[in-house]
Design a protein around this motif. Structure first.
Motif, mmCIF file in Angstrom:
data_model
loop_
_atom_site.group_PDB
_atom_site.id
_atom_site.type_symbol
_atom_site.label_atom_id
_atom_site.label_comp_id
_atom_site.label_asym_id
_atom_site.label_seq_id
_atom_site.Cartn_x
_atom_site.Cartn_y
_atom_site.Cartn_z
ATOM 1 N N GLU A 132 2.435 -5.115 33.789
ATOM 2 C CA GLU A 132 2.910 -3.778 33.424
ATOM 3 C C GLU A 132 4.424 -3.750 33.282
ATOM 4 O OE1 GLU A 132 1.544 -0.715 36.026
ATOM 5 O OE2 GLU A 132 -0.038 -0.171 34.618
ATOM 6 N N ARG A 133 5.110 -4.419 34.214
ATOM 7 C CA ARG A 133 6.576 -4.431 34.170
ATOM 8 C C ARG A 133 7.071 -5.195 32.943
ATOM 9 N NH1 ARG A 133 9.887 -3.935 38.248
ATOM 10 N NH2 ARG A 133 10.714 -6.051 38.093
ATOM 11 N N VAL A 134 6.399 -6.285 32.604
ATOM 12 C CA VAL A 134 6.790 -7.035 31.406
ATOM 13 C C VAL A 134 6.493 -6.217 30.147
ATOM 14 C CG1 VAL A 134 6.356 -9.120 30.052
ATOM 15 C CG2 VAL A 134 6.491 -9.257 32.546
ATOM 16 N N PHE A 135 5.337 -5.535 30.130
ATOM 17 C CA PHE A 135 4.993 -4.725 28.965
ATOM 18 C C PHE A 135 5.952 -3.548 28.804
ATOM 19 C CE2 PHE A 135 0.365 -6.233 29.591
ATOM 20 C CZ PHE A 135 0.645 -7.382 28.883
ATOM 21 N N GLU A 136 6.455 -3.002 29.927
ATOM 22 C CA GLU A 136 7.460 -1.946 29.838
ATOM 23 C C GLU A 136 8.698 -2.454 29.099
ATOM 24 O OE1 GLU A 136 8.309 -0.577 33.729
ATOM 25 O OE2 GLU A 136 6.495 0.640 33.896
ATOM 26 N N LEU A 137 9.089 -3.706 29.418
ATOM 27 C CA LEU A 137 10.227 -4.305 28.721
ATOM 28 C C LEU A 137 9.903 -4.484 27.232
ATOM 29 C CD1 LEU A 137 12.946 -5.808 28.558
ATOM 30 C CD2 LEU A 137 11.744 -7.875 29.320
ATOM 31 N N LEU A 138 8.710 -4.978 26.943
ATOM 32 C CA LEU A 138 8.337 -5.209 25.541
ATOM 33 C C LEU A 138 8.194 -3.902 24.757
ATOM 34 C CD1 LEU A 138 5.673 -8.052 25.979
ATOM 35 C CD2 LEU A 138 8.053 -8.281 25.238
ATOM 36 N N ASP A 139 7.954 -2.799 25.456
ATOM 37 C CA ASP A 139 7.779 -1.505 24.796
ATOM 38 C C ASP A 139 9.073 -0.720 24.679
ATOM 39 O OD1 ASP A 139 5.097 -2.013 24.500
ATOM 40 O OD2 ASP A 139 4.499 -0.936 26.309
ATOM 41 N N GLU A 140 10.179 -1.270 25.198
ATOM 42 C CA GLU A 140 11.450 -0.556 25.104
ATOM 43 C C GLU A 140 11.844 -0.354 23.646
ATOM 44 O OE1 GLU A 140 13.673 0.801 27.134
ATOM 45 O OE2 GLU A 140 12.562 0.437 28.990
ATOM 46 N N PRO A 141 12.449 0.802 23.319
ATOM 47 C CA PRO A 141 12.905 1.026 21.937
ATOM 48 C C PRO A 141 13.906 -0.041 21.514
ATOM 49 C CG PRO A 141 12.977 3.065 23.212
ATOM 50 C CD PRO A 141 12.709 1.967 24.188
ATOM 51 N N GLU A 142 13.752 -0.541 20.309
ATOM 52 C CA GLU A 142 14.633 -1.589 19.805
ATOM 53 C C GLU A 142 15.740 -0.989 18.957
ATOM 54 O OE1 GLU A 142 12.266 -4.408 17.714
ATOM 55 O OE2 GLU A 142 10.986 -4.863 19.436
ATOM 56 N N GLN A 143 16.770 -1.794 18.741
ATOM 57 C CA GLN A 143 17.821 -1.336 17.847
ATOM 58 C C GLN A 143 17.249 -1.209 16.425
ATOM 59 O OE1 GLN A 143 20.879 -4.319 18.025
ATOM 60 N NE2 GLN A 143 19.780 -5.773 16.761
ATOM 61 N N THR A 144 17.870 -0.329 15.662
ATOM 62 C CA THR A 144 17.373 -0.090 14.307
ATOM 63 C C THR A 144 17.418 -1.371 13.474
ATOM 64 O OG1 THR A 144 19.592 0.598 13.632
ATOM 65 C CG2 THR A 144 18.062 2.326 14.359
ATOM 66 N N ASP A 145 16.467 -1.513 12.586
ATOM 67 C CA ASP A 145 16.404 -2.714 11.747
ATOM 68 C C ASP A 145 17.550 -2.738 10.744
ATOM 69 O OD1 ASP A 145 14.085 -3.551 12.989
ATOM 70 O OD2 ASP A 145 12.793 -2.475 11.572
ATOM 71 N N ASP A 146 17.917 -3.947 10.352
ATOM 72 C CA ASP A 146 18.898 -4.085 9.281
ATOM 73 C C ASP A 146 18.277 -3.601 7.976
ATOM 74 O OD1 ASP A 146 20.987 -5.193 10.782
ATOM 75 O OD2 ASP A 146 20.112 -7.198 10.667
ATOM 76 N N PRO A 147 19.097 -3.088 7.063
ATOM 77 C CA PRO A 147 18.560 -2.571 5.798
ATOM 78 C C PRO A 147 17.953 -3.691 4.958
ATOM 79 C CG PRO A 147 20.952 -2.695 5.705
ATOM 80 C CD PRO A 147 20.573 -2.977 7.132
ATOM 81 N N GLU A 148 16.950 -3.316 4.192
ATOM 82 C CA GLU A 148 16.298 -4.255 3.264
ATOM 83 C C GLU A 148 16.243 -3.622 1.886
ATOM 84 O OE1 GLU A 148 15.304 -7.253 3.447
ATOM 85 O OE2 GLU A 148 15.518 -7.653 5.592
ATOM 86 N N PRO A 149 16.895 -4.149 0.882
ATOM 87 C CA PRO A 149 17.782 -5.309 0.995
ATOM 88 C C PRO A 149 19.147 -4.896 1.524
ATOM 89 C CG PRO A 149 17.727 -4.535 -1.258
ATOM 90 C CD PRO A 149 16.758 -3.662 -0.505
ATOM 91 N N ALA A 150 19.805 -5.816 2.216
ATOM 92 C CA ALA A 150 21.136 -5.536 2.744
ATOM 93 C C ALA A 150 22.185 -5.760 1.658
ATOM 94 C CB ALA A 150 21.408 -6.444 3.946
ATOM 95 N N GLU A 151 23.306 -5.074 1.822
ATOM 96 C CA GLU A 151 24.419 -5.242 0.896
ATOM 97 C C GLU A 151 25.513 -6.057 1.573
ATOM 98 O OE1 GLU A 151 25.667 -1.683 -1.133
ATOM 99 O OE2 GLU A 151 23.751 -0.695 -0.699
ATOM 100 N N THR A 152 26.479 -6.501 0.796
ATOM 101 C CA THR A 152 27.572 -7.290 1.349
ATOM 102 C C THR A 152 28.845 -7.002 0.569
ATOM 103 O OG1 THR A 152 28.253 -9.505 2.054
ATOM 104 C CG2 THR A 152 27.163 -9.302 -0.106
#
Length: 672
Positions: free
Chosen positions: A386-406
Motif C-alpha cells: 500500500e505504501r509503495v502504491f501510494e508513491l506510485l499513485d502520486e501526481p506526476e509533473q506535467t508531460d512535455d509537449p508533443e511535439p515539442a518546440e526548440t
C-alpha cells in the motif's frame, strides 16, 4: 550541476536539519487500508510471469500428488506387517486351512469382533510377513517421496525467479516514478521516509511473496488432495475433518481484521523512524554543536516506541492464529482417533487405513495452520505494498509537449512576462512579474529571505511551472514571435542549456574526475582540466594523494566546504551552458578564492545569461542589472551605482550590510 534546493515558501516548517517538524509531518496522509484491492493490485505485478506460474502450479500438483499417495502406501505396508503377524498366530492350523475357514471358526466360537478384524486383511495362515512385497513397497514409498521433493524443489526455484523478477520490475517502476515526480513532492516528504518506501517496503513485499506464494499453492493443493484421499478411505472421518475449515476461516478472519491495521501502522512508523535517523545522522554535527543530543534521543525513543508497539501488537495478534489452528487440529485428531478405532473394531476399516487417515488428518490440518500463520506475512507485505502504491499513485509533473518546440542553440535571452506563481493556492508569492535578461548580461537578484529569489530560478529551470504568464527564451537578435515559451520545450532541452550551482553542494561517492565530468560525461580530459583550472580546482587537486582520481566518500568529507563548492562550479563550467544560475555559489569560499572565481566567471559569462542570487552585495557590484525583490515583487532594478543614488530598498540593504554593528542601546564610550 548541484541538486536543487527546496524553494522558499514551498515546504512546511522544518527542524534543525531541514526535515519537517512534528511526528509524521511532511508525510502523505495515510489512506484507509484496503487489503483486498491492494493484494489484487500486488498480484497484477505477477501477470507477466503467467507461463511460469502455470509451471509452478503443475509442479505443485505433481509434488502434492506424490506426497498424498505416500501415507496410503505406508498404510498398505502396515497392513502387510500386521497381516503377517496375525498369520503367525494361526501357524498351528492344519495345512491347507484358508483365512475364510479361520474366520468361520471364530464366528462359531462367538468371537465375532475378531472375525470382523480379520476381514479387513488378507493373509495365509502361518505364512508370516512377506518381506519381499514389503521391501518393494518401501522402495516405492522412497521413490514417491524423492519425486515429491524434486518437484517441490523445482517449484520453489522457479517461483523464486518469478518473485525476484517481479520485484525487479517494481523497483524499476518506483525508480522511474521518482524521476517523474515534481519537485513539490520532495519538498514535503522526508528523504528517510521516501527511502523507507523504496528499500524497506519493497524488500518486505518480496520477502512476503517469496514466503507465502509457494506455501499458499502447496497448502491449497495439499488440502484438496488430502481431502480426496480421506473421502476415499472413510467418508465419515472425512466429514469430521471438514469441521476444521470453517473454524480456521473464522479464527483467521477475526484475528486478521485486528492485526492488519497494526501492520499498516508498523510500516508507517518505520518510515517516520527512518526519516528521523537519516535526518539526525546527516546533521550530526549540527545536533552536537547546538546541544540537541537529548532532544534527538527523546524523539528517536518516542518514534522507536511507536514502531515497537505496532510491531509487537501486529505480531502478537497474528501469532495467535498458528496456536489456534494447532488446537483445532488436535481436537480433530482426537475425534478421528476415537471414531477410527471404533471403525477398525467393527471391521469397516483396516489398521493401515486408520494409520493413513491419521497421517492425512495431520497433513490436512498442517496446511490450514500454515495458511493461518502466513496471514501475518501476507498482511505485512500488503501493508508495505500500500505504501509503495501510494508513491506510485502520486501526481506526476506535467508531460512535455508533443511535439515539442526548440530554439537555436545560441538562444540565451530570458523574459519573464506577467508571471504569477504560488506554492499554495491561497498564499500570494509572485504576481505579475515582468523582466528581461538580455543575452550575455548578468542579472543579480537580492532581497530578504523569503522574497522569492530562489523561486525565480526554480521557475527558470521548470522545477515548477508558472500559474499565469510565461517565461520566454529568445536569441540575442530576437525571434520573430518574441521568444518561445519554455513550457513548449522539453525539460531536458531547457535544462541542457542551463548550468546551476547552488549554495548547498552535492557530490556523490566517486573520484573528483567523475564528479566534474557529471556536467558533461563525453568531455575530453583536456576540457575537464580546463574547466577545473577555470574554477581553481586544479590549484588544490594536485596536493591530494591521487589527484583527480581521489575518491570522495558519500558526504565528500575529505574536501573542505570551499573545495566542494569549487568542484560543483567546475562541473557547471564543463557543461558549457548558455544560461548560468548561481545561487549563493561563492558563499562558502574565502575572499581570495571568491575574487578568482569572479574573474573566471566574467570570462565565462560572455554571450551567456547569468542569474546570480546573492546576499553579499559586494559580489554583485559589476552586475548589468540588479533586481531587488520583496514579497515576490521587484521593487527596484538598475545598476549598483544607480540604485545607491536612488537611496531606496537596495541602498537600505547595502547600508545595513556594511554599517557598524548596533550597540544595543549602550551609551557610547567617553572620548579621549
Amino acid at each position: 550541476m548541484s541538486a536543487p534546493r527546496p524553494a522558499a515558501g514551498a515546504a512546511p516548517a522544518r527542524g534543525p536539519m531541514g526535515g519537517p517538524m512534528g511526528r509524521g509531518a511532511g508525510m502523505p496522509v495515510q489512506k484507509a487500508q484496503n487489503f483486498g484491492a491492494s493484494a489484487k493490485r500486488l498480484l497484477v505485478h505477477l501477470r507477466r510471469e503467467n507461463a511460469r506460474l502455470v509451471v509452478v502450479i503443475v509442479l505443485g500438483v505433481f509434488s502434492v500428488a506424490l506426497s498424498v499417495v505416500g501415507p496410503k502406501l505406508l498404510g498398505e505396508g502396515t497392513n502387510l506387517v500386521f497381516a503377517g503377524f496375525v498369520s503367525l498366530q494361526f501357524a498351528d492350523a492344519p495345512a491347507g486351512t484358508t483365512q475364510q475357514q479361520i474366520m468361520d471358526q471364530l464366528i462359531a466360537n462367538g468371537q465375532q469382533e475378531q472375525a470382523d478384524l480379520l476381514s479387513t486383511m488378507t493373509f495365509a495362515p502361518g505364512a508370516g510377513i512377506d518381506f519381499a512385497a514389503l521391501g518393494q513397497l518401501l522402495l516405492l514409498v522412497l521413490a514417491v517421496y524423492i519425486g515429491a521433493s524434486i518437484f517441490g524443489w523445482l517449484q520453489a526455484r522457479i517461483l523464486n525467479g518469478v518473485v525476484q523478477r517481479a520485484m525487479h520490475r517494481l523497483r524499476i517502476e518506483v525508480e522511474e516514478k521518482i524521476h517523474r515526480l515534481p519537485l513539490a513532492y520532495f519538498d514535503r516528504v522526508q528523504r528517510g521516509e521516501l527511502l523507507s518506501r523504496v528499500t524497506n517496503d519493497v524488500d518486505n513485499i518480496g520477502q512476503s511473496l517469496q514466503q507465502t506464494l509457494s506455501q499458499v499453492v502447496i497448502s491449497l493443493l495439499t488440502v484438496i488432495g488430502v481431502l480426496v484421499m480421506m473421502f476415499v478411505i472413510s467418508p465419515l472421518l472425512a466429514v469430521i475433518a471438514l469441521v476444521t475449515i470453517p473454524l480456521t476461516i473464522v479464527v483467521t478472519v477475526v484475528v486478521a481484521r485486528r492485526s492488519q491495521a497494526l501492520f499498516v501502522t508498523q510500516w508507517r512508523a518505520t518510515g517516520v523512524l527512518n526519516a528521523r535517523v537519516e535526518e539526525t545522522f546527516s546533521g550530526h554535527s549540527v545536533v552536537k554543536v547546538f546541544g540537541h543530543q537529548r532532544e534527538a534521543e527523546t524523539d528517536f525513543a518516542a518514534e522507536n516506541e511507536e514502531v515497537y508497539r505496532a510491531s509487537f501488537g501486529a505480531q502478537f495478534l497474528s501469532g495467535i492464529i498458528m496456536p489456534a489452528m494447532m488446537f483445532i487440529g488436535n481436537l480433530v485428531y482426537v475425534a478421528i482417533a476415537v471414531v477410527g478405532g471404533l471403525q477398525v473394531a467393527g471391521g469397516m476399516l483396516s489398521i493401515g487405513d486408520v494409520q493413513a487417515f491419521i497421517q492425512y488428518s495431520r497433513q490436512f490440518t498442517q496446511p490450514l495452520s500454515q495458511l493461518g500463520s502466513m496471514a501475518n506475512l501476507l498482511q505485512s507485505g500488503v501493508a508495505s505494498a500500500e505504501r509503495v502504491f501510494e508513491l506510485l499513485d502520486e501526481p506526476e509533473q506535467t508531460d512535455d509537449p508533443e511535439p515539442a518546440e526548440t530554439v537555436p542553440a545560441e538562444a540565451s535571452t530570458l523574459e519573464f512576462r506577467d508571471v504569477s506563481f504560488r506554492y499554495v493556492a491561497d498564499t500570494p508569492l509572485i504576481d505579475d512579474l515582468s523582466l528581461r535578461a538580455a543575452s550575455g548580461s548578468t542579472v543579480a537578484i537580492v532581497g530578504p529571505t523569503g522574497a522569492g529569489k530562489t523561486t525565480l530560478v526554480n521557475l527558470v529551470m521548470r522545477f515548477y511551472d508558472v500559474d499565469e504568464g510565461g517565461i520566454l527564451l529568445d536569441t540575442a537578435s530576437g525571434l520573430p514571435d518574441g521568444g518561445l515559451d519554455t513550457r513548449r520545450m522539453t525539460r531536458d532541452d531547457l535544462r541542457a542549456r542551463t548550468g546551476m550551482v547552488l549554495q548547498d553542494t552535492w557530490l556523490f561517492a566517486g573520484t573528483i574526475r567523475e564528479n566534474i565530468a557529471y556536467g558533461r560525461p563525453d568531455a575530453t580530459e583536456d576540457e575537464l582540466v580546463a574547466a577545473a583550472s577555470a574554477a581553481y580546482v586544479d590549484r588544490f587537486v594536485h596536493a591530494l594523494p591521487d589527484g583527480y582520481d581521489t575518491v570522495l566518500d558519500d558526504e565528500a568529507t575529505n574536501l573542505s566546504v570551499g573545495e566542494r563548492q569549487l568542484v560543483t562550479i567546475a562541473r557547471a563550467f564543463l557543461a558549457d551552458p548558455r544560461i548560468l544560475i548561481l545561487d549563493e555559489a561563492t558563499s562558502s569560499v574565502d575572499t581570495r578564492t571568491e575574487l578568482l572565481i569572479q574573474r573566471a566567471m566574467s570570462r565565462l559569462r560572455r554571450d551567456r545569461t547569468s542569474f546570480v542570487i546573492a546576499h553579499r552585495l559586494s559580489t554583485i557590484r559589476d552586475a548589468d542589472l540588479i533586481l531587488v525583490m520583496e514579497s515576490g515583487a521587484i521593487v527596484e532594478q538598475g545598476t549598483h551605482d544607480d540604485l545607491l543614488r536612488a537611496r531606496g530598498a537596495y541602498w537600505a540593504l547595502y547600508n545595513a550590510q556594511f554599517e557598524a554593528p548596533a550597540d544595543d542601546g549602550a551609551e557610547p564610550a567617553p572620548q579621549g
